[in-house]
Design a protein around this motif. Structure first.
Motif, mmCIF file in Angstrom:
data_model
loop_
_atom_site.group_PDB
_atom_site.id
_atom_site.type_symbol
_atom_site.label_atom_id
_atom_site.label_comp_id
_atom_site.label_asym_id
_atom_site.label_seq_id
_atom_site.Cartn_x
_atom_site.Cartn_y
_atom_site.Cartn_z
ATOM 1 N N GLY A 15 0.850 -1.191 0.000
ATOM 2 C CA GLY A 15 0.000 0.000 0.000
ATOM 3 C C GLY A 15 0.881 1.233 0.000
ATOM 4 N N LYS A 16 0.657 2.122 0.971
ATOM 5 C CA LYS A 16 1.464 3.357 1.033
ATOM 6 C C LYS A 16 2.807 3.117 1.737
ATOM 7 N N PHE A 17 2.912 1.990 2.424
ATOM 8 C CA PHE A 17 4.142 1.740 3.194
ATOM 9 C C PHE A 17 5.292 1.325 2.275
ATOM 10 N N HIS A 18 6.358 2.117 2.334
ATOM 11 C CA HIS A 18 7.554 1.834 1.552
ATOM 12 C C HIS A 18 8.418 0.869 2.371
ATOM 13 N N ALA A 19 8.369 -0.420 2.044
ATOM 14 C CA ALA A 19 8.997 -1.443 2.897
ATOM 15 C C ALA A 19 10.487 -1.625 2.620
ATOM 16 N N VAL A 20 10.867 -1.487 1.355
ATOM 17 C CA VAL A 20 12.278 -1.708 1.003
ATOM 18 C C VAL A 20 12.707 -0.641 -0.012
ATOM 19 N N ARG A 61 3.268 -3.852 -4.164
ATOM 20 C CA ARG A 61 3.691 -3.356 -5.466
ATOM 21 C C ARG A 61 5.219 -3.314 -5.498
ATOM 22 N N ALA A 62 5.753 -3.501 -6.697
ATOM 23 C CA ALA A 62 7.211 -3.444 -6.883
ATOM 24 C C ALA A 62 7.524 -2.414 -7.959
ATOM 25 N N LEU A 222 17.452 -1.801 9.052
ATOM 26 C CA LEU A 222 16.383 -0.818 9.218
ATOM 27 C C LEU A 222 17.011 0.381 9.898
ATOM 28 N N LEU A 223 16.807 1.570 9.333
ATOM 29 C CA LEU A 223 17.437 2.739 9.958
ATOM 30 C C LEU A 223 16.561 3.343 11.035
ATOM 31 N N GLY A 224 15.278 2.953 11.078
ATOM 32 C CA GLY A 224 14.396 3.474 12.122
ATOM 33 C C GLY A 224 12.986 2.974 11.916
ATOM 34 N N VAL A 225 12.146 3.196 12.931
ATOM 35 C CA VAL A 225 10.751 2.752 12.845
ATOM 36 C C VAL A 225 10.062 3.496 11.704
ATOM 37 N N GLY A 226 9.319 2.741 10.882
ATOM 38 C CA GLY A 226 8.603 3.367 9.765
ATOM 39 C C GLY A 226 9.474 3.642 8.551
ATOM 40 N N GLN A 227 10.779 3.457 8.705
ATOM 41 C CA GLN A 227 11.705 3.648 7.583
ATOM 42 C C GLN A 227 11.746 2.377 6.737
ATOM 43 N N PRO A 228 12.025 2.517 5.453
ATOM 44 C CA PRO A 228 12.165 1.308 4.645
ATOM 45 C C PRO A 228 13.455 0.555 4.978
#
Ligand code: ATP
Ligand code: MG
Length: 258
Positions: A15-20, A61-62, A222-228
């Motif tokens: 969705g809107k979350f940028h995971a990687v 999505r990719a 992971l560089l931080g919470v919510g970060q990809p």
């Protein structure tokens, strides 16, 4: 068989979350590459994007390219089902069809693809079971249900099922995490054997396992919470475990993490 993988500027979303974020890496043919890194850094997400299993998740999505011997598996003309056939996957929990026979578990994919010749299916089943180093243990009970095998045997059955369709690449997501140490070593030996014919990418939380089975290791963080999640570095396994370029890698592999 055994194709090269090139990932270029791959971004993965739920969705809107940028995971990687922007992963670029290459895996040569007949090579084992290990993905390591803390929980949630995107190892499974990247792995699933290598055979287009990622987009099966609603909203996922990719963006970017994944080339298999130079051909983009995300190109519009490419059928994702055929991609998943040439790039096989083995999961964390062994997932044979429990009531289906051992033999039919192995040839399930071929039957689905329309192969009906019993003699041919038997040949394929034997070849795949031998390839997965399970033949000797099951040859006298091929018609018994797959669910009746031990965990380690079930995982080798799943590997047999994956190699029965003669893929170019094998993806494994923590394939030993549900197994005892002896079964784990059996799978590790098998990976080393399969490397002669396949390109393999394995996610593992076990550093010794990464060091034992892989040729190159990719460290994600992971560089931080919510970060990809990001690929911090990828290099020869020996270098990653003895003299990594990045401090974060060193902290992680030496257990000084988080
Ligand atoms: N189906 C999903 N829907 C939404 N977000 C997801 C989904 N799967 C994973 N994520 C999120 O994407 C990020 C990366 O998850 P992923 O499962 O790839 O991590 P991982 O490195 O494999 O972790 P672990 O080591 O715990 O298996 C996490 O923030 C996770 O919550
Ligand atoms: Mg995972």
């Amino acid at each position: 068989m055994a194709k090269r993988i090139d990932v270029k500027d791959l971004n993965l979303f739920y969705g809107k979350f940028h995971a990687v974020d922007r992963v670029t890496l290459s895996v040569p043919p007949r090579n084992v590459t290990a993905f390591i890194g803390p929980s949630g850094c995107g190892k499974s997400t990247v792995l699933r994007s290598l055979n287009r299993m990622h987009e099966v998740i609603p909203g996922a999505r990719a963006e970017g390219e994944v080339l298999l011997d130079g051909e983009d598996i995300y190109a519009s003309a490419v059928d994702p089902v055929s991609v998943r056939r040439t790039i096989g996957m083995v999961f964390q929990r062994p997932n044979p069809f429990p009531t289906m026979s051992i033999r039919d578990n192995v040839v399930a994919g071929l039957k689905l693809a329309g192969m009906r010749d019993k003699k041919k299916l038997d040949e394929v089943a034997e070849r795949a079971l031998r390839g997965a180093n399970l033949w000797a243990e099951v040859k006298d009970r091929l018609n018994k249900p797959g669910g009746g095998l031990s965990g380690g045997q079930q995982q080798r059955l799943c590997i047999a099922r994956a190699i029965a369709v003669q893929p170019d690449v094998l993806l494994m997501d923590e394939p030993c995490s549900a197994l005892d140490p002896i079964s784990t070593l059996a799978i590790e030996d098998l990976i080393t054997e399969l490397k002669k014919d396949y390109t393999i990418v394995i996610v593992t939380h076990n550093m010794q396992q990464a060091a034992r089975v892989s040729d190159q290791t990719a460290f994600f963080n992971l560089l931080g919470v919510g970060q990809p999640g990001r690929l911090i570095e990828i290099d020869d396994t020996e270098k990653i475990f003895s003299n990594p370029s990045e401090k974060a890698t060193e902290d992680y592999i030496s257990g000084r993490f988080g």
